[in-house]
Design a protein around this motif. Sequence first.
Motif, PDB file in Angstrom:
ATOM      1  N   TRP A  92     -37.836   5.381  39.755  1.00 46.79           N
ATOM      2  CA  TRP A  92     -38.754   5.110  38.654  1.00 46.79           C
ATOM      3  C   TRP A  92     -39.836   6.182  38.537  1.00 46.79           C
ATOM      4  N   GLU A  93     -40.098   6.920  39.608  1.00 44.92           N
ATOM      5  CA  GLU A  93     -41.125   7.952  39.532  1.00 44.92           C
ATOM      6  C   GLU A  93     -40.707   9.073  38.591  1.00 44.92           C
ATOM      7  N   GLN A 143     -44.457   4.359  44.040  1.00 47.44           N
ATOM      8  CA  GLN A 143     -43.458   3.830  43.120  1.00 47.44           C
ATOM      9  C   GLN A 143     -42.123   3.645  43.850  1.00 47.44           C
ATOM     10  N   GLN A 200     -46.319   1.539  35.517  1.00 39.93           N
ATOM     11  CA  GLN A 200     -46.758   2.931  35.497  1.00 39.93           C
ATOM     12  C   GLN A 200     -48.276   3.057  35.411  1.00 39.93           C
ATOM     13  N   THR A 201     -48.925   2.153  34.709  1.00 35.99           N
ATOM     14  CA  THR A 201     -50.384   2.208  34.598  1.00 35.99           C
ATOM     15  C   THR A 201     -51.036   2.038  35.967  1.00 35.99           C
ATOM     16  N   GLN A 208     -50.617   5.289  37.982  1.00 36.57           N
ATOM     17  CA  GLN A 208     -51.528   6.327  37.497  1.00 36.57           C
ATOM     18  C   GLN A 208     -52.961   6.077  37.948  1.00 36.57           C
ATOM     19  N   ALA A 210     -40.870   2.119  33.567  1.00 38.08           N
ATOM     20  CA  ALA A 210     -42.021   1.648  34.325  1.00 38.08           C
ATOM     21  C   ALA A 210     -43.204   1.331  33.420  1.00 38.08           C
ATOM     22  N   ASN A 211     -43.191   1.865  32.214  1.00 43.04           N
ATOM     23  CA  ASN A 211     -44.237   1.509  31.250  1.00 43.04           C
ATOM     24  C   ASN A 211     -43.712   0.598  30.149  1.00 43.04           C
ATOM     25  N   ASN A 229     -41.022   8.205  33.815  1.00 39.47           N
ATOM     26  CA  ASN A 229     -42.062   8.258  32.777  1.00 39.47           C
ATOM     27  C   ASN A 229     -42.994   9.455  32.942  1.00 39.47           C
ATOM     28  N   LYS A 230     -42.446  10.591  33.333  1.00 43.89           N
ATOM     29  CA  LYS A 230     -43.298  11.768  33.475  1.00 43.89           C
ATOM     30  C   LYS A 230     -43.539  12.413  32.124  1.00 43.89           C
TER      31      LYS A 230
END
Length: 601
Positions: free
Chosen positions: A596-597, A592, A581-582, A585, A88-89, A600-601
Amino acid sequence: MKIKKLFLLTALAFSLVSCSDLFEPAQENNRGLDEIYNEPTYAQGLLGYGYAMLPYNTKSVTDIATDDAVSNDLSNGYLKMATGAWAANNDPMSQWTNRRACIQYLNIFLEQADKVNWAKDEKARKMYCDSRKGEAYALRALNMYFLLMNHGGWDADGKLLGVPNLTASEKPSDDFNKARNTFQECLNQIYNDLEEAGKLLPLDYNDLTNDADVPAKYKAIGVQTAGEYNRVFGAIMRGRISGRIAEAICSQASLLAASPAFAAGTTVNYAKAADDAAKVLDRIGGVSGISPTGNKWFAQTSEIDNLGSGAVPQEILWRGSRTNGDEDWNLGLNQEADNFPPSLYGKGRINPTQNLVDAFPTVTGYPIADSRGGYDAGKPYENRDPRLDMYVIHDGSKYKGKEIKTDITTTGNDDGLNKVSNSTRTGYYMKKLLREDCDPNPNSKNAKYHYPVYIRYTELFLNYAEAANEAWGPKGSGSHGYSAYDVIKAIRDRAGITDVAYLNECAADKGKMRELIRNERRLELCFENKRFADLRRWKAPIDVAAGGVQIKKDGGTTTYKAFKVEDRNYKEYMYYGPIPQTEIQKWTNLRQNKGWELNNK
């Protein structure tokens, strides 16, 4: 992106020059929005952003993320995505920022267009206002379609979501923390915008020659002559989005919505998708309108070289501007420099896979795995679908007056498998989209005209075939005079596959016909940035490893050994692209897509 902006801004500049009685250059860049009303150039700039940022790739790039191709550029972002780096990023497929920026500009334009003094003559002012608003509605729909294709998906609660649907421009004082609308709501917005566009745009930008042909709604405001009408809606405006193009976008959106990945969350069915495609195709006579050279439009060099400004050949519904420069960013030589084999001064970047090569049937129309087709594994490139030689350079291909050898045994041969960094990784080079008469030799560069294609009629015929088969069966035609069977027969006839035995076999089974239609789509649209979206909307396997062939020659004996070149590392949730992802956030109301959630944790 650089080449896309240059081409489209140039095209827009030409269209503005052609209407020089309307536009004057801006005096400075720092402008207030209230200045738009008496300066059509300023207003046109808002609309022009939508053209400058069209969502189409100008050359082949995304097929290397699928089972159809790999790249020998190991730093390529799509290669990295395909092999496990998609996140996602880190999303090379993302359309989020550019499409939403376009919609913002188009919304501003639509809010102000009625107030702009487009021309001193009131009749011309009304026609210009209609035309430009129609373009803006169609462009807004196009941007929404690409957002849904790349970012629509199911959230963790099982809701099919689209994107925040904004029909008014955002102001600094607005609340930007907006939730995503449902996929269906976004789809409805596409349909509404295209309906509005259809009311305002001509079907095509053609010059009228008879005053009696001026549309009634413009006669009613005093437009009496063809010349007055042509000033706004005539051939001088070709290249802009038209009513016919808007209808084609509707076909694309409906097929997406009816596909397995999205159908459970929409009210669109395959019958509507078929009808929407047929609306465009009926205008050209159905299957009788298929271009006889449509599968090799890129090789029609005389046709390309002699195209008039904004004109399109029979196969092309919408295209970008021609260019023939030899700079490294210019489409006139760029694809040849990137993709010719190294012996022809190319970088060999896009390498077709054995998977794709195996998808081409024999000349009899049977898949190569079917013994009835006469495929000979010892002579794998003989008696094959003629499109194989048209689209792929393989060992023994004759190109630019020389034989290309991709085996591993011929010495001093940089075209061979993995010989140098610019050599093929699969045993194949891309031929489709390239002009053989180009020469990227730095000592004798020879660029030729190319143009980017946005929408081809063949795609719409395949849209119809896919939807009609699902809605009415292989030989059903709804309210139209042709079926999925008729379309596929015409496409295969054009390719040189005239034996209908296998086609007739498929016509007795909707499932077999489905696989045949999907395969024809794979072949006809290969390297045109369609495969990745098609696999995902079908929910077909996206993790199939990319294969190649190792060829050895010993005296008069040649052996062919298939091997795995590159894994495809995709997860189940990746049938739907991520929200950046940005953005997740920044905005708590933005949900999301499922899977995908955790990415990128």
